[in-house]
Scaffold this active site. Structure first.
Site, short mmCIF file in Angstrom:
data_model
loop_
_atom_site.label_atom_id
_atom_site.label_comp_id
_atom_site.label_asym_id
_atom_site.label_seq_id
_atom_site.Cartn_x
_atom_site.Cartn_y
_atom_site.Cartn_z
N ARG A 15 0.83 -1.20 0.00
CA ARG A 15 0.00 0.00 0.00
C ARG A 15 0.87 1.25 0.00
NH1 ARG A 15 -3.09 -3.56 3.17
NH2 ARG A 15 -5.21 -3.71 2.39
N ASP A 17 -12.05 -3.81 5.68
CA ASP A 17 -10.68 -4.31 5.69
C ASP A 17 -10.06 -3.96 7.04
OD1 ASP A 17 -8.00 -4.87 5.35
OD2 ASP A 17 -7.81 -3.88 3.42
N ASP A 18 -10.04 -4.92 7.95
CA ASP A 18 -9.60 -4.65 9.33
C ASP A 18 -8.09 -4.82 9.47
OD1 ASP A 18 -9.61 -4.06 12.01
OD2 ASP A 18 -10.41 -6.00 12.64
N GLU A 19 -7.35 -3.90 8.84
CA GLU A 19 -5.90 -3.83 8.99
C GLU A 19 -5.52 -2.43 9.47
OE1 GLU A 19 -3.62 -6.21 5.79
OE2 GLU A 19 -5.34 -5.33 4.72
N TYR A 20 -4.33 -2.34 10.08
CA TYR A 20 -3.71 -1.06 10.44
C TYR A 20 -4.49 -0.25 11.48
CZ TYR A 20 -1.37 -2.41 6.16
OH TYR A 20 -0.70 -3.14 5.20
#
Length: 309
Positions: free
Chosen positions: A9, A168-171
């Site tokens: 990303r 989107d369960d990131e970061y």
């Protein structure tokens, strides 16, 4: 051993979301395009193809530049705006929906960036991602807080004329800014409220993070509230562990230009052979990727892909 997502990303500095700024930058996307609507591409037979597009670097319109040589149908059925963020206001101690300048530009210019895709028959979905501030889908402290964020999401879908929301369960970096750790009720409350707010829109799950493993609470299972769920690890085959029919799942995931064409073809062949209904791609850029795209369209649809600049 813990898996590591291969998603790459590019992040840009984000501007604070402001209703006043949104109005100043230009008209919102509730207006339709001028003139007659374009005719949608011919229908095709086969799995649903999804394209995540990094709008920090690339145009959403890329998703509409690929058609099938045999029949002329769209290669991509769903184009995902990547990505809005769930941010945290330390003053009010609450999460809020945030658009960086690139996402905001796409939304403000929906007449030229989103409507053309929809007129082709391509659904346009907004992905929402953590932003290192402690706010995430899995740590709302109450049903009321989860419902408030769900309303922000559904309001954005309505305001900009979108076709749905992708989680989107990131970061998130749970615990940052004094936020709570993931709990079992948060995501269930969020998805339940969002589905109630937009019963006919897409809700999809990038199957990763604490939220993805917390789909049931208090006798409520939100699995069936999702339209799609997909594998988050590019270049691999992994069936999402969610109670959805095969027609709504993508065990295959490829990064266009980085996943080899042979792997893309193998994953597409397996998708068809095992009866799955979705094929996920990431990072469609502005170049002519017809060779990479044809690697999977031959297997999914029996046709080469044609690129039209």
């Amino acid at each position: 051993m813990k898996s590591t997502p291969v998603r790459s990303r590019v992040r840009r500095a984000a501007l604070a979301l402001s209703a006043v700024a949104a109005l100043t930058l230009g008209t919102t996307a509730t207006a339709t395009t001028n003139g007659a609507a374009a005719a949608p591409a011919p229908a095709k037979q086969g799995p649903t193809s999804v394209a995540y597009i990094e709008v920090n670097n690339n145009s959403m319109l890329n998703a509409g530049k690929y058609t099938l040589a045999d029949g002329g149908g769209n290669v991509f059925d769903v184009a995902v705006i990547f990505a809005a963020n769930i941010n945290y206001d330390t003053g009010t101690k609450s999460a809020y929906l945030h658009f960086n300048e690139n996402v905001q530009r796409v939304l403000d210019n929906a007449a030229t960036q989103i409507r053309p895709l929809q007129q082709q028959g391509i659904k346009v979905v907004l992905s929402v991602l953590g932003n290192h501030q402690g706010a995430g889908f899995a740590n709302f402290p109450s049903q009321q807080a989860a419902s408030a964020f769900a309303k922000q999401l559904s309001d954005a879908v309505a305001e900009y004329g979108l076709d749905g929301i992708d989680f989107d369960d990131e970061y998130a970096e749970y615990g940052t800014n004094g936020t709570g750790q993931p709990n079992d009720s948060s995501f269930v409350h969020l998805v339940t409220a969002l589905r109630a707010n937009m019963p006919d829109k897409i809700i999809s799950l990038y199957n990763i993070g604490p939220a993805a493993s917390r789909l049931s609470y208090g006798g409520v299972d939100v699995s069936t509230d999702f339209d799609y769920a997909w594998n988050p690890y590019y270049g691999t085959w992994q069936v999402p562990r969610i109670a959805l029919p095969k027609s709504k799942l993508s065990p295959a995931a490829v990064e266009i230009g980085r996943t080899s064409r042979s792997t893309s073809a193998d994953l597409a062949r397996r998708t068809v052979a095992e009866g799955y209904g979705v094929y996920l791609t990431y990072n469609l850029d502005g170049g002519d990727r017809s060779a990479d795209v044809s690697a999977f369209t031959r297997e999914l649809y029996g046709s080469e892909a044609v690129y039209t600049p």
